[in-house]
Scaffold this motif. Structure first.
Motif, PDB file in Angstrom:
ATOM      1  N   LEU A  26       0.859  -1.183   0.000  1.00 14.51           N
ATOM      2  CA  LEU A  26       0.000   0.000   0.000  1.00 14.51           C
ATOM      3  C   LEU A  26       0.894   1.231   0.000  1.00 14.51           C
ATOM      4  CD1 LEU A  26      -2.642  -1.048   2.665  1.00 14.51           C
ATOM      5  CD2 LEU A  26      -2.968  -0.920   0.193  1.00 14.51           C
ATOM      6  N   ILE A  27       0.635   2.142  -0.927  1.00 13.14           N
ATOM      7  CA  ILE A  27       1.434   3.362  -1.000  1.00 13.14           C
ATOM      8  C   ILE A  27       0.541   4.568  -0.734  1.00 13.14           C
ATOM      9  CG2 ILE A  27       3.181   2.388  -2.524  1.00 13.14           C
ATOM     10  CD1 ILE A  27       1.806   3.725  -4.874  1.00 13.14           C
ATOM     11  N   PRO A  28       1.123   5.622  -0.156  1.00 13.25           N
ATOM     12  CA  PRO A  28       0.328   6.813   0.153  1.00 13.25           C
ATOM     13  C   PRO A  28      -0.223   7.465  -1.120  1.00 13.25           C
ATOM     14  CG  PRO A  28       2.482   6.908   1.220  1.00 13.25           C
ATOM     15  CD  PRO A  28       2.501   5.749   0.280  1.00 13.25           C
ATOM     16  N   ARG A  29      -1.453   7.880  -1.048  1.00 14.56           N
ATOM     17  CA  ARG A  29      -2.106   8.571  -2.164  1.00 14.56           C
ATOM     18  C   ARG A  29      -2.011  10.070  -1.920  1.00 14.56           C
ATOM     19  NH1 ARG A  29      -8.137   7.013  -3.788  1.00 14.56           N
ATOM     20  NH2 ARG A  29      -7.004   5.127  -4.270  1.00 14.56           N
ATOM     21  N   THR A  30      -1.774  10.826  -2.967  1.00 15.09           N
ATOM     22  CA  THR A  30      -1.764  12.279  -2.850  1.00 15.09           C
ATOM     23  C   THR A  30      -3.140  12.730  -2.366  1.00 15.09           C
ATOM     24  OG1 THR A  30      -0.239  12.416  -4.703  1.00 15.09           O
ATOM     25  CG2 THR A  30      -1.374  14.435  -4.111  1.00 15.09           C
ATOM     26  N   GLY A  31      -3.169  13.507  -1.335  1.00 21.20           N
ATOM     27  CA  GLY A  31      -4.444  13.964  -0.782  1.00 21.20           C
ATOM     28  C   GLY A  31      -4.950  13.084   0.347  1.00 21.20           C
ATOM     29  N   GLY A  32      -4.184  12.086   0.726  1.00 19.77           N
ATOM     30  CA  GLY A  32      -4.570  11.228   1.853  1.00 19.77           C
ATOM     31  C   GLY A  32      -5.050   9.860   1.410  1.00 19.77           C
ATOM     32  N   GLY A  33      -4.956   8.943   2.311  1.00 19.18           N
ATOM     33  CA  GLY A  33      -5.367   7.570   2.035  1.00 19.18           C
ATOM     34  C   GLY A  33      -4.231   6.764   1.403  1.00 19.18           C
ATOM     35  N   ARG A  34      -4.561   5.587   0.997  1.00 21.70           N
ATOM     36  CA  ARG A  34      -3.576   4.696   0.384  1.00 21.70           C
ATOM     37  C   ARG A  34      -4.173   4.008  -0.830  1.00 21.70           C
ATOM     38  NH1 ARG A  34      -1.178   1.401   5.530  1.00 21.70           N
ATOM     39  NH2 ARG A  34      -0.975   3.174   6.906  1.00 21.70           N
ATOM     40  N   VAL A  35      -3.287   3.547  -1.681  1.00 22.21           N
ATOM     41  CA  VAL A  35      -3.709   2.816  -2.872  1.00 22.21           C
ATOM     42  C   VAL A  35      -2.839   1.561  -2.991  1.00 22.21           C
ATOM     43  CG1 VAL A  35      -2.187   4.122  -4.420  1.00 22.21           C
ATOM     44  CG2 VAL A  35      -4.226   3.013  -5.334  1.00 22.21           C
ATOM     45  N   ALA A  36      -3.436   0.472  -3.456  1.00 21.14           N
ATOM     46  CA  ALA A  36      -2.701  -0.785  -3.604  1.00 21.14           C
ATOM     47  C   ALA A  36      -1.810  -0.726  -4.843  1.00 21.14           C
ATOM     48  CB  ALA A  36      -3.673  -1.949  -3.728  1.00 21.14           C
ATOM     49  N   ALA A  37      -0.600  -1.226  -4.693  1.00 11.35           N
ATOM     50  CA  ALA A  37       0.334  -1.312  -5.819  1.00 11.35           C
ATOM     51  C   ALA A  37       0.802  -2.762  -5.927  1.00 11.35           C
ATOM     52  CB  ALA A  37       1.521  -0.384  -5.603  1.00 11.35           C
ATOM     53  N   PHE A  38       0.843  -3.281  -7.155  1.00 12.55           N
ATOM     54  CA  PHE A  38       1.237  -4.661  -7.400  1.00 12.55           C
ATOM     55  C   PHE A  38       2.386  -4.694  -8.397  1.00 12.55           C
ATOM     56  CE2 PHE A  38      -3.212  -4.608  -6.307  1.00 12.55           C
ATOM     57  CZ  PHE A  38      -3.323  -5.614  -5.370  1.00 12.55           C
ATOM     58  N   GLU A  39       3.283  -5.619  -8.188  1.00 10.53           N
ATOM     59  CA  GLU A  39       4.395  -5.823  -9.114  1.00 10.53           C
ATOM     60  C   GLU A  39       4.530  -7.327  -9.330  1.00 10.53           C
ATOM     61  OE1 GLU A  39       9.088  -4.634  -9.528  1.00 10.53           O
ATOM     62  OE2 GLU A  39       8.201  -4.771  -7.542  1.00 10.53           O
ATOM     63  N   GLU A  40       4.633  -7.728 -10.590  1.00  3.78           N
ATOM     64  CA  GLU A  40       4.756  -9.145 -10.920  1.00  3.78           C
ATOM     65  C   GLU A  40       5.998  -9.350 -11.772  1.00  3.78           C
ATOM     66  OE1 GLU A  40       2.173 -12.603 -13.200  1.00  3.78           O
ATOM     67  OE2 GLU A  40       1.504 -10.533 -13.259  1.00  3.78           O
ATOM     68  N   ALA A  41       6.800 -10.327 -11.397  1.00  2.53           N
ATOM     69  CA  ALA A  41       7.982 -10.688 -12.176  1.00  2.53           C
ATOM     70  C   ALA A  41       7.858 -12.166 -12.531  1.00  2.53           C
ATOM     71  CB  ALA A  41       9.255 -10.450 -11.377  1.00  2.53           C
ATOM     72  N   VAL A  42       7.851 -12.461 -13.821  1.00  2.83           N
ATOM     73  CA  VAL A  42       7.688 -13.827 -14.301  1.00  2.83           C
ATOM     74  C   VAL A  42       9.019 -14.320 -14.831  1.00  2.83           C
ATOM     75  CG1 VAL A  42       6.450 -15.299 -15.929  1.00  2.83           C
ATOM     76  CG2 VAL A  42       5.285 -13.354 -14.873  1.00  2.83           C
ATOM     77  N   LEU A  43       9.326 -15.564 -14.520  1.00  3.86           N
ATOM     78  CA  LEU A  43      10.582 -16.162 -14.951  1.00  3.86           C
ATOM     79  C   LEU A  43      10.669 -16.203 -16.472  1.00  3.86           C
ATOM     80  CD1 LEU A  43      13.166 -17.684 -14.084  1.00  3.86           C
ATOM     81  CD2 LEU A  43      11.847 -19.776 -14.253  1.00  3.86           C
ATOM     82  N   HIS A  44      11.739 -15.688 -16.997  1.00  2.00           N
ATOM     83  CA  HIS A  44      12.003 -15.716 -18.435  1.00  2.00           C
ATOM     84  C   HIS A  44      12.802 -16.978 -18.744  1.00  2.00           C
ATOM     85  CE1 HIS A  44      13.891 -14.615 -22.261  1.00  2.00           C
ATOM     86  NE2 HIS A  44      12.848 -13.848 -22.419  1.00  2.00           N
ATOM     87  N   THR A  45      12.641 -17.533 -19.920  1.00  2.35           N
ATOM     88  CA  THR A  45      13.306 -18.796 -20.257  1.00  2.35           C
ATOM     89  C   THR A  45      14.821 -18.683 -20.226  1.00  2.35           C
ATOM     90  OG1 THR A  45      13.113 -18.259 -22.598  1.00  2.35           O
ATOM     91  CG2 THR A  45      11.401 -19.661 -21.647  1.00  2.35           C
ATOM     92  N   ALA A  46      15.385 -17.503 -20.448  1.00  2.00           N
ATOM     93  CA  ALA A  46      16.839 -17.342 -20.420  1.00  2.00           C
ATOM     94  C   ALA A  46      17.361 -17.196 -18.992  1.00  2.00           C
ATOM     95  CB  ALA A  46      17.255 -16.128 -21.239  1.00  2.00           C
ATOM     96  N   HIS A  47      16.482 -16.913 -18.045  1.00  2.00           N
ATOM     97  CA  HIS A  47      16.905 -16.632 -16.670  1.00  2.00           C
ATOM     98  C   HIS A  47      17.674 -17.772 -16.003  1.00  2.00           C
ATOM     99  CE1 HIS A  47      16.905 -14.724 -12.781  1.00  2.00           C
ATOM    100  NE2 HIS A  47      16.368 -15.813 -12.262  1.00  2.00           N
ATOM    101  N   PRO A  48      17.249 -19.034 -16.095  1.00  2.00           N
ATOM    102  CA  PRO A  48      18.006 -20.083 -15.399  1.00  2.00           C
ATOM    103  C   PRO A  48      19.477 -20.146 -15.812  1.00  2.00           C
ATOM    104  CG  PRO A  48      15.881 -20.929 -16.062  1.00  2.00           C
ATOM    105  CD  PRO A  48      16.023 -19.564 -16.686  1.00  2.00           C
ATOM    106  N   GLU A  49      19.759 -19.949 -17.090  1.00  2.00           N
ATOM    107  CA  GLU A  49      21.150 -19.967 -17.531  1.00  2.00           C
ATOM    108  C   GLU A  49      21.927 -18.783 -16.964  1.00  2.00           C
ATOM    109  OE1 GLU A  49      18.540 -20.439 -19.653  1.00  2.00           O
ATOM    110  OE2 GLU A  49      18.814 -22.602 -19.838  1.00  2.00           O
TER     111      GLU A  49
END
Length: 62
Positions: free
Chosen positions: A26-49
């Motif tokens: 949850l991050i602060p919203r301008t003017g008060g309150g909070r808003v939900a923030a999401f971040e998704e990182a998906v494994l790329h096929t080159a990543h294991p190497e």
């Protein structure tokens, strides 16, 4: 962080175990309150190497 004799084994396990990471906060919203923030990182096929080849940085260093 890991004993030198186990670094290759740990690197292989980490390379093929994660499928993705989801982060939410949850991050602060301008003017008060909070808003939900999401971040998704998906494994790329080159990543294991990349994980297998990349040398580990000493603790406390990026």
């Amino acid at each position: 962080m890991f004993p030198s004799g186990q670094q290759t084994q740990i690197r292989l396990q980490l390379a093929y175990t994660p499928v993705g990471v989801l982060n939410r906060t949850l991050i602060p919203r301008t003017g008060g309150g909070r808003v939900a923030a999401f971040e998704e990182a998906v494994l790329h096929t080159a990543h294991p190497e990349d994980v297998q080849r990349r040398p580990c940085a000493p603790a406390g260093r990026p």
